[in-house]
Every structure is written in C-alpha cells, then in structure tokens.
Design an enzyme around this catalytic site. Structure first.
Site, mmCIF file in Angstrom:
data_model
loop_
_atom_site.group_PDB
_atom_site.id
_atom_site.type_symbol
_atom_site.label_atom_id
_atom_site.label_comp_id
_atom_site.label_asym_id
_atom_site.label_seq_id
_atom_site.Cartn_x
_atom_site.Cartn_y
_atom_site.Cartn_z
ATOM 1 N N GLU A 134 -12.379 5.039 -0.015
ATOM 2 C CA GLU A 134 -12.389 5.339 1.414
ATOM 3 C C GLU A 134 -12.795 6.772 1.724
ATOM 4 O O GLU A 134 -12.720 7.203 2.874
ATOM 5 C CB GLU A 134 -11.002 5.056 2.017
ATOM 6 C CG GLU A 134 -9.858 5.762 1.295
ATOM 7 C CD GLU A 134 -8.494 5.383 1.829
ATOM 8 O OE1 GLU A 134 -8.420 4.797 2.929
ATOM 9 O OE2 GLU A 134 -7.491 5.680 1.157
ATOM 10 N N ASP A 139 -11.579 4.574 7.184
ATOM 11 C CA ASP A 139 -11.872 5.850 6.541
ATOM 12 C C ASP A 139 -13.252 5.851 5.900
ATOM 13 O O ASP A 139 -13.933 6.885 5.891
ATOM 14 C CB ASP A 139 -10.801 6.171 5.502
ATOM 15 C CG ASP A 139 -9.535 6.726 6.135
ATOM 16 O OD1 ASP A 139 -9.648 7.574 7.033
ATOM 17 O OD2 ASP A 139 -8.441 6.295 5.744
ATOM 18 N N ASP A 167 9.675 -1.385 -8.365
ATOM 19 C CA ASP A 167 11.070 -1.701 -8.605
ATOM 20 C C ASP A 167 11.634 -2.605 -7.507
ATOM 21 O O ASP A 167 12.521 -3.429 -7.756
ATOM 22 C CB ASP A 167 11.914 -0.433 -8.683
ATOM 23 C CG ASP A 167 11.713 0.341 -9.984
ATOM 24 O OD1 ASP A 167 11.057 -0.198 -10.898
ATOM 25 O OD2 ASP A 167 12.200 1.490 -10.070
ATOM 26 N N ARG A 220 0.887 -1.162 0.000
ATOM 27 C CA ARG A 220 0.000 0.000 0.000
ATOM 28 C C ARG A 220 0.927 1.214 0.000
ATOM 29 O O ARG A 220 1.620 1.485 0.983
ATOM 30 C CB ARG A 220 -0.909 0.001 1.239
ATOM 31 C CG ARG A 220 -2.111 0.975 1.086
ATOM 32 C CD ARG A 220 -2.015 2.200 1.947
ATOM 33 N NE ARG A 220 -2.062 1.893 3.357
ATOM 34 C CZ ARG A 220 -3.167 1.944 4.123
ATOM 35 N NH1 ARG A 220 -4.321 2.283 3.622
ATOM 36 N NH2 ARG A 220 -3.089 1.660 5.415
#
Length: 254
Positions: free
Chosen positions: A148, A174, A86, A72
């Site tokens: 959210e 949220d 990456d 996240r």
C-alpha cells in the site's frame, strides 16, 4: 471438528476465497455476518473501532458463526501480532510493509522459535482452535503483508518471495495515494492504479503465494478475482449499515 489448518491450506493453494471486513465492536452482529457463508471475517485492529477485548470477543463470535477469523493488526510488531494470534485469529494482515526484510519480520513474529520465529508461547485461546503444539499452530496460521506504499509497490516481487509469507494484500485507498492520487479512488490516476494492481497480482502468481485485496462491493470483488486475485474482502459492517439505512430512508420519503 473441522481441520483447523484447512483455511491456511486453501490460502496457500491460491484457492478463491471471499471475506468480510468488520470495524465495529459488536460481537452479535459479527456472529450474524459470519453465519452468512464468508470464508473468513477480518477484524480491523488498525483503523477499526476495536480494542483488544473487542478483538477477542469478536473472534469468538466469528468462530461461533462458522467462519475463519483474521485480524488486520495495528503494526508490524511482535506484540500486536502475538496478541491477535493468542486470541484465536487464523491469520493476520500486516500493514505498511515496504520491503522483504519487513515482510520477514512479520513472518517471524507470527511463528514460534521451532519454525525460526520469535512468537512467545502463551496461546490463551488460540490453543482451542489451532495447536497447542507450535508446529500445528504455525501450519495453521496465515501471514499476509499489505502492499500500500510506494516502497512496497517497488519491492513487491521481493516481498512476495519472502520465505514463509503466505501472500500479499492490497490496501486500495493507500495504494491509490501511493501512485499519485489526490484521494482514494482519484480517477486521475486510474490507469496507474490498475497497472499497480496488475503488478501485485502478477508478482504473487509468479511467487506462488496468495494475492489479496480489499474491495468496496461484491461486484468489484468478483472482478478482482477474475483478474488474478485469489482472496478478496468486501466493504465493512459500518459501511453497509450506513448504506442500508440511507436506502430505506430514501424509500420512506417516497
């Protein structure tokens, strides 16, 4: 070696997938958790206690444990998205997505120019897992947009229809605030919250994309999967560490 695009294929096929959430910078415990059989382990780069080197080391631990690593990211921005990928993440969860335009921006940040994206080529570690050819990397990379906020909920149908987006992911704390709760889990807005969850799951199903959600425990994860969600993450390492310690303390006190 297993097909590196298999995790993305399962997400896009709306298979039922279970994951675990990690907020601690502890590669050894992350590896042990990844060995338990979770389909993926997600590292929290937004609210977790993890810097970039921690993300890198914990993604290596997830791979060693045989799970798929997700991150996240801290923001809907090409820099943290590119760095997470990456480092070897199989997918990203992008917070605070309010519109289809913002969802499209997240998709572009995760895709190379050969697929219409803006991701810069520099797969320092990801080439060992996905790629190194851009088309292979894009085929194996999952992008989920978090629902959210009030705006995100209002626009969820358009967000789900964003080309290239693999799914949406509910942040329940949220989202509870977004529907008027005074605090996460506020029972005063339980009906509104459940209606919002149903709307998100329905929008994802209609668009044919994954519907993900964070949950507090395995029982809740099973319930949400039964309600139409296809991807569920359970609790976190820090939460379970505290809960287990408290339970043992109470037992020891007799």
């Amino acid at each position: 070696m297993a097909d590196p695009t298999d995790f993305a294929r399962r997400v896009r096929a709306r298979e039922r997938i279970l994951g675990y959430w990690v907020v601690l910078a502890s590669p050894v415990s992350t590896e042990r958790l990844a060995r338990l059989g979770w389909d993926y382990v997600c590292l929290d780069g937004q609210h977790g206690l993890l810097g970039y080197s921690d993300l890198l080391q914990n993604l290596m631990a997830v791979d060693a444990g045989g799970s798929a690593g997700m991150v996240r990211v801290e923001a809907n921005d090409p820099t943290p998205i590119g760095r997470a990928l990456d480092a070897g993440a199989r997918g990203i969860i992008v917070p605070l997505v309010d519109s289809a335009e913002q969802a499209a921006s997240a998709v572009r940040a995760a895709r190379y120019p050969t697929s219409g994206g803006v991701r810069s080529y520099g797969p320092m570690r990801s080439a060992l897992r996905i790629g190194p050819r851009p088309a292979e990397a894009d085929a194996g990379t999952v992008v989920l947009a978090m629902i959210e906020t009030p705006e995100g909920l209002r626009n969820v149908e358009e967000i789900c229809a964003t080309p290239g987006l693999d799914g949406v992911y509910v942040g329940p704390s949220d989202l509870c605030l977004a529907v008027g709760g005074a605090y996460p889990g506020d029972p005063a807005v339980a009906d509104e919250f459940e209606a919002a969850l149903a709307r998100v799951a329905r929008a994802a199903a209609d668009a044919g994309v994954a519907a993900g959600i964070h949950t507090s425990d395995g029982a809740t994860a099973a319930r949400r999967l039964g309600e139409g969600y296809t991807l569920a993450t359970v609790a976190s390492d820090l939460t379970h560490l505290e809960q287990a310690s408290a339970a043992h303390l109470e037992q020891a006190k007799g």
